[in-house]
Design a protein around this motif. Structure first.
Motif, PDB file in Angstrom:
ATOM      1  N   ASP A  77      44.915  39.488  31.261  1.00  0.00           N
ATOM      2  CA  ASP A  77      44.551  39.038  32.607  1.00  0.00           C
ATOM      3  C   ASP A  77      44.174  40.195  33.509  1.00  0.00           C
ATOM      4  OD1 ASP A  77      45.251  36.136  32.366  1.00  0.00           O
ATOM      5  OD2 ASP A  77      47.246  36.985  31.975  1.00  0.00           O
TER       6      ASP A  77
ATOM      7  N   ARG B  39      38.065  36.740  39.740  1.00  0.00           N
ATOM      8  CA  ARG B  39      39.521  36.569  39.689  1.00  0.00           C
ATOM      9  C   ARG B  39      40.206  37.357  40.810  1.00  0.00           C
ATOM     10  NH1 ARG B  39      41.247  34.470  34.988  1.00  0.00           N
ATOM     11  NH2 ARG B  39      42.844  33.606  36.352  1.00  0.00           N
TER      12      ARG B  39
ATOM     13  N   LEU C 256      43.632  36.069  41.791  1.00  0.00           N
ATOM     14  CA  LEU C 256      44.668  36.420  40.826  1.00  0.00           C
ATOM     15  C   LEU C 256      45.241  37.799  41.176  1.00  0.00           C
ATOM     16  CD1 LEU C 256      44.718  35.971  37.016  1.00  0.00           C
ATOM     17  CD2 LEU C 256      44.944  38.280  37.917  1.00  0.00           C
TER      18      LEU C 256
END
Length: 469
Positions: free
Chosen positions: A370, A441, A444
């Motif tokens: 990630d 992202r 995130l």
């Protein structure tokens, strides 16, 4: 009128807390601006971070402010070079030292206007943003609030210094090769470089700048940065808030730079501590080898940076009315621009091929992980003068690109990354930890930043030259 002690106390608050004082009626927006002006007048003589003061304009705006946005009435500073109506855009260059005030602003600054922020002026920046330190001949060096013998980073070095010192809670920064993350790291503040296209246009159309540059507001708190990200998005959204039950992440961390060299020991120690913190928080953390072709990214960035400099030199030559160009442009700008003259059309092709190849490598990496954790810079903040624009070009060229041998990856690939001020080195200088993610992202990363901020708070950590000293 706010007294000097209260002005300093207000400066220890983040933007949300400052706005709460206005919302509750405890202070007016004008008093909030007066307090910021008092802090600038007290602290900037030591730091040289504010290069244009629009105090009367700010006070007038504060007195007529309407609306009820979350940060209504909060004062901030713009980076030199960001267009704003009524203020000159000098871009840190002697070529523009007599530039008249602009008649219009950018969509980015207009969005901040509509959100109720009040600009106080402009911050120091290197000529045309071409260096990772802020030491322009026009203004002189911006000094690091932690140690004034060291650089505040660049190219948004003035922005980093004003936020770190508490002159303002927010300051605009722009990042074409690390210029948000570098001053955030050097000054110990938070800085998110967003995904390509994640914020509204901040300057006129330009193929290289559109490809490389993202904009943000540097801040001391993650909630302030999350607000700035949301309010300047093309489709304005609600700011992200902390979710303590956010999912656990797969984090890979790598220490080597583009050329397989390790960072200095103090930087490596900070990144390892950051990896250990993430592991304690329940994330899966693994030390990895750099997941892309570093030398290719290094080549591509050097090529595009030289092309950008040459474009700036050419446009400067066209606008020069009298005198010699070398008398108004710095040696670094002139020589970097000249270094592109031997490049061929094949080199142009190589820039975009290698950027696309790196993007595909990151896509593969982010299918397994990630987040990528790396240093922001190869070294902690450099002494002033080490990257001054008047240094001899060849050794300066090698030093500069070695220093920034982590951050340009995200500019070339359009992916987001943030510098988080988790730890200091043994000499009391900040060293940021860079967390990066796949394109789009950004939230995130912000959610991870909220968690890191709660686990290892930095709000009470103030430099020597600051409101908290």
């Amino acid at each position: 009128m706010v007294n000097s002690r209260d002005a300093l106390a207000i400066g220890r608050l983040d933007a949300h807390a400052q706005a709460d004082l206005v919302r509750s009626g405890e202070l007016s927006a004008r008093e909030l601006v007066e307090a910021a002006i008092a802090r600038i007048e007290a602290l900037d003589p030591a730091l040289n971070a504010v290069t244009y003061r629009a105090f009367e304009q700010a006070l007038q705006k504060a007195s007529t402010l309407n609306g009820d946005s979350a940060l209504r009435g909060v004062p901030y500073l713009l980076k030199d070079g960001m267009d704003y109506a009524g203020m000159p855009s000098r871009s840190g260059s002697r070529l523009k030292k007599n530039a008249p005030p602009m008649s219009t602003g950018s969509e980015y600054s207009n969005r901040l206007d509509r959100a109720g922020l009040i600009p106080l002026g402009k911050t120091n920046a290197p000529e045309f943003g071409l260096l990772p330190t802020t030491e322009p001949v026009l203004y002189g060096p911006s000094r690091n609030p932690w140690n004034v013998a060291h650089s505040s980073g660049g190219s948004s070095g003035g922005a980093g210094a004003v936020v770190a010192s508490g002159m303002v809670a927010l300051a605009h920064a722009a990042d074409g090769g690390g210029s948000i993350r570098i001053p955030a790291s050097c000054c110990g503040v938070f800085g998110l470089k967003s995904s390509r296209g994640a914020n509204v246009r901040a300057r006129g159309p330009h193929i290289i700048e559109d490809f490389l540059v993202g904009d943000t507001l540097l801040s001391r708190s993650v909630r302030d940065a999350a607000w700035a990200f949301a309010v300047t998005a093309p489709e304005q959204k609600q700011p992200l808030t902390f979710n303590p039950k956010s999912r656990r992440l797969r984090i890979g961390f790598a220490l080597e730079n583009f050329n397989d060299e390790q960072p200095s020991p103090d930087v490596a120690a900070v990144i390892r501590r950051s990896a250990e913190l993430c592991q304690r928080l329940g994330h899966t953390v693994e030390e990895i080898k750099r997941p892309f072709d570093g030398p290719a990214v290094d080549r591509a960035f050097k090529l595009i940076w030289a092309y950008l400099a040459q474009d700036l030199v050419s446009s400067s030559r066209a606008s020069l009315r009298e005198g010699r160009l070398e008398d108004v442009l710095e040696p670094w700008t002139m020589n970097l621009g000249a270094s592109s003259e031997s490049l061929t059309l094949t080199d142009v092709d190589r820039i975009f091929v290698e950027a696309a190849t790196a993007g595909r490598a990151l896509e593969a990496f982010y299918s397994r992980y990630d987040v990528l954790l790396t240093p922001v810079l190869r070294h902690s903040p450099l002494p002033l003068g080490a990257l001054a624009p008047t240094q001899a070009f060849e050794p300066m060229y090698a030093r500069m690109f070695d220093y920034v041998s982590y951050t340009p990856l995200q500019n070339l690939t359009g992916t987001p990354a943030m510098s988080v001020p988790l730890y200091m080195n043994e000499n009391g200088l900040p060293v940021g930890s860079m967390f990066a993610a796949g394109r789009g992202r950004d939230e995130l990363l912000l959610q991870l930043a909220f968690e890191l901020e709660q686990a290892e708070p930095w709000a009470a950590r103030w430099p020597k030259f600051s409101v908290g000293a």
